[in-house]
Write a protein that holds these residues in place. Structure first.
Motif, PDB file in Angstrom:
ATOM      1  N   SER A  75      21.612   3.380   1.254  1.00  0.00           N
ATOM      2  CA  SER A  75      21.066   3.651  -0.080  1.00  0.00           C
ATOM      3  C   SER A  75      20.450   5.054  -0.099  1.00  0.00           C
ATOM      4  O   SER A  75      19.904   5.530   0.901  1.00  0.00           O
ATOM      5  N   THR A  76      20.515   5.712  -1.235  1.00  0.00           N
ATOM      6  CA  THR A  76      20.005   7.078  -1.357  1.00  0.00           C
ATOM      7  C   THR A  76      18.714   7.078  -2.167  1.00  0.00           C
ATOM      8  O   THR A  76      18.560   6.306  -3.120  1.00  0.00           O
ATOM      9  N   LEU A  77      17.787   7.934  -1.768  1.00  0.00           N
ATOM     10  CA  LEU A  77      16.501   8.038  -2.434  1.00  0.00           C
ATOM     11  C   LEU A  77      16.636   8.870  -3.706  1.00  0.00           C
ATOM     12  O   LEU A  77      17.185   9.977  -3.677  1.00  0.00           O
ATOM     13  N   LYS A  81      12.506  10.391  -9.164  1.00  0.00           N
ATOM     14  CA  LYS A  81      11.649   9.233  -9.424  1.00  0.00           C
ATOM     15  C   LYS A  81      10.522   9.151  -8.408  1.00  0.00           C
ATOM     16  O   LYS A  81       9.396   8.788  -8.735  1.00  0.00           O
ATOM     17  N   ALA A  82      10.833   9.501  -7.141  1.00  0.00           N
ATOM     18  CA  ALA A  82       9.804   9.452  -6.103  1.00  0.00           C
ATOM     19  C   ALA A  82       8.707  10.474  -6.391  1.00  0.00           C
ATOM     20  O   ALA A  82       7.510  10.182  -6.248  1.00  0.00           O
ATOM     21  N   ARG A  83       9.093  11.707  -6.800  1.00  0.00           N
ATOM     22  CA  ARG A  83       8.095  12.723  -7.118  1.00  0.00           C
ATOM     23  C   ARG A  83       7.221  12.282  -8.288  1.00  0.00           C
ATOM     24  O   ARG A  83       5.993  12.457  -8.265  1.00  0.00           O
ATOM     25  N   ALA A  85       6.585   9.246  -9.261  1.00  0.00           N
ATOM     26  CA  ALA A  85       5.715   8.157  -8.845  1.00  0.00           C
ATOM     27  C   ALA A  85       4.543   8.681  -8.009  1.00  0.00           C
ATOM     28  O   ALA A  85       3.391   8.232  -8.169  1.00  0.00           O
ATOM     29  N   PHE A  86       4.815   9.633  -7.111  1.00  0.00           N
ATOM     30  CA  PHE A  86       3.743  10.165  -6.261  1.00  0.00           C
ATOM     31  C   PHE A  86       2.728  10.934  -7.096  1.00  0.00           C
ATOM     32  O   PHE A  86       1.510  10.831  -6.862  1.00  0.00           O
ATOM     33  N   ARG A  87       3.209  11.717  -8.120  1.00  0.00           N
ATOM     34  CA  ARG A  87       2.276  12.454  -8.978  1.00  0.00           C
ATOM     35  C   ARG A  87       1.371  11.480  -9.739  1.00  0.00           C
ATOM     36  O   ARG A  87       0.169  11.698  -9.883  1.00  0.00           O
ATOM     37  N   ALA A  88       1.975  10.370 -10.201  1.00  0.00           N
ATOM     38  CA  ALA A  88       1.180   9.385 -10.938  1.00  0.00           C
ATOM     39  C   ALA A  88       0.125   8.764 -10.029  1.00  0.00           C
ATOM     40  O   ALA A  88      -1.025   8.541 -10.441  1.00  0.00           O
ATOM     41  N   LEU A  89       0.489   8.498  -8.787  1.00  0.00           N
ATOM     42  CA  LEU A  89      -0.481   7.943  -7.855  1.00  0.00           C
ATOM     43  C   LEU A  89      -1.587   8.956  -7.544  1.00  0.00           C
ATOM     44  O   LEU A  89      -2.773   8.586  -7.418  1.00  0.00           O
ATOM     45  N   ALA A  90      -1.202  10.241  -7.414  1.00  0.00           N
ATOM     46  CA  ALA A  90      -2.205  11.276  -7.135  1.00  0.00           C
ATOM     47  C   ALA A  90      -3.166  11.429  -8.301  1.00  0.00           C
ATOM     48  O   ALA A  90      -4.388  11.616  -8.112  1.00  0.00           O
ATOM     49  N   GLU A  91      -2.649  11.386  -9.522  1.00  0.00           N
ATOM     50  CA  GLU A  91      -3.515  11.480 -10.699  1.00  0.00           C
ATOM     51  C   GLU A  91      -4.487  10.306 -10.745  1.00  0.00           C
ATOM     52  O   GLU A  91      -5.669  10.457 -11.085  1.00  0.00           O
ATOM     53  N   LEU A  92      -3.976   9.084 -10.392  1.00  0.00           N
ATOM     54  CA  LEU A  92      -4.849   7.921 -10.368  1.00  0.00           C
ATOM     55  C   LEU A  92      -5.907   8.075  -9.285  1.00  0.00           C
ATOM     56  O   LEU A  92      -7.077   7.712  -9.481  1.00  0.00           O
ATOM     57  N   PRO A 111       9.604   0.039  -7.384  1.00  0.00           N
ATOM     58  CA  PRO A 111      10.995  -0.434  -7.487  1.00  0.00           C
ATOM     59  C   PRO A 111      11.963   0.660  -7.914  1.00  0.00           C
ATOM     60  O   PRO A 111      11.579   1.644  -8.555  1.00  0.00           O
ATOM     61  N   ASP A 112      13.220   0.460  -7.516  1.00  0.00           N
ATOM     62  CA  ASP A 112      14.345   1.285  -7.973  1.00  0.00           C
ATOM     63  C   ASP A 112      14.286   2.731  -7.506  1.00  0.00           C
ATOM     64  O   ASP A 112      14.872   3.615  -8.130  1.00  0.00           O
ATOM     65  N   LEU A 113      13.557   2.986  -6.408  1.00  0.00           N
ATOM     66  CA  LEU A 113      13.564   4.356  -5.889  1.00  0.00           C
ATOM     67  C   LEU A 113      14.814   4.637  -5.066  1.00  0.00           C
ATOM     68  O   LEU A 113      15.219   5.791  -4.919  1.00  0.00           O
TER      69      LEU A 113
END
Length: 292
Positions: A75-77, A81-83, A85-92, A111-113
């Motif tokens: 499977s390929t990343l 979407k990963a970037r 998701a990570f930005r959203a986590l960093a903002e939180l 999911p779905d990364l």
């Protein structure tokens, strides 16, 4: 005639790997198929079971599939979407706990990364899986046919033994019936000794005859022989035709006739032959349980 007990192995190649299927079958009244596939192919479990159901009719079937090499591309990343998701986590993090670390492992819960293999790859794997299972079934059916012929040969010998026992019962039946009449007459005469005259001899004779006729086994032997003829005909059917249920029904009928013979028998020799019949019928029953 085919046995329900067998084993088969089949495989199919892909560009960079191979799919291997093992199949095992044991006797069961109906068809029960269970498949175990590796994690990367687990979504094809129902497909694998359906492939087997289309070919088989009875038995408990176990399919074990394994892969060798790279069957599916990894499977390929989805990096975008990963970037995000990570930005959203960093903002939180900045909002709730400024300065705390945001481990990359948190992305595993998003999911779905990872994008699965393409549709054309899945189609190729499905085709290879189907081919491997069908080849395993072919190998298993060859083994089942060979074992079925061995079982049929054994059962033909037991049917011949049952025919011989039935003939011996018939040969003894007339003599046994006459012996029974003689014993009944002697018993009646002993009971009537010293009793005043006046009893009708013809009436007593009629009662003796009636008791003797109740022990007649002609009908049971005739039906038993008929069932043996049908059983032998089923054994002679083409090898691919399923006949296990028919043989099982005929066997039940033969057991019923043997039990009736045993209950009617008034002769030690006939009782001995009936016991031998029941032994052979039980051995037949054990064999029939393995026939498709």
């Amino acid at each position: 005639m085919r046995s329900m007990t067998g084993f088969g192995l089949g495989d199919a190649s892909l560009t960079d790997g191979r799919v291997v299927a093992e199949i095992r079958s044991v006797n069961q009244r109906f068809l029960d198929v269970r498949a175990r596939l590796p994690r990367e192919l687990v979504d094809l479990t129902m497909f694998a079971e359906q492939v087997a159901r289309e070919r088989l009719r009875r038995g408990r079937i176990e399919i074990i599939v394994r892969t060798e090499g790279a069957v599916l591309a990894p499977s390929t990343l989805d990096k975008s979407k990963a970037r995000a998701a990570f930005r959203a986590l960093a903002e939180l993090r900045d909002e709730l706990a400024p300065g705390a670390d945001v481990p990359l492992s948190l992305l595993c819960a998003v999911p779905d990364l990872f994008a699965p293999a393409g549709g054309h790859e899945i189609a190729a794997v499905r085709a290879a899986l189907k081919l491997a299972i069908e080849r395993a079934i072919d190998a298993m059916e060859g083994m089942c046919l060979r074992e079925g012929e061995a079982l049929a040969s054994d059962m033909r010998g037991r049917v011949a033994t049952l025919r011989a026992l039935a003939s011996e019962v018939v040969a003894r039946a007339d003599e046994a019936r006459e012996a029974l009449r003689r014993r009944l007459r002697e018993r009646v005469e002993r009971l009537l000794q010293g009793v005043e005259a006046g009893f009708e001899a013809t009436r007593i004779e009629a009662e003796v005859m009636l008791l003797a006729e109740r022990s007649d086994i002609t009908e049971e032997v005739t039906r038993l022989r008929s069932h043996l003829d049908q059983f032998g005909g089923a054994l002679a059917a083409p090898s691919g035709d399923p006949c296990g249920r028919r043989l099982d029904f005929l066997l039940q009928e033969m057991v019923r006739e043997a039990n009736t013979l045993g209950s009617k028998a008034q002769d030690a020799a006939i009782s001995h032959h009936v016991v031998a019949m029941k032994v052979e019928l039980e051995r037949l029953r054990e064999q029939v349980q393995n026939i498709e």
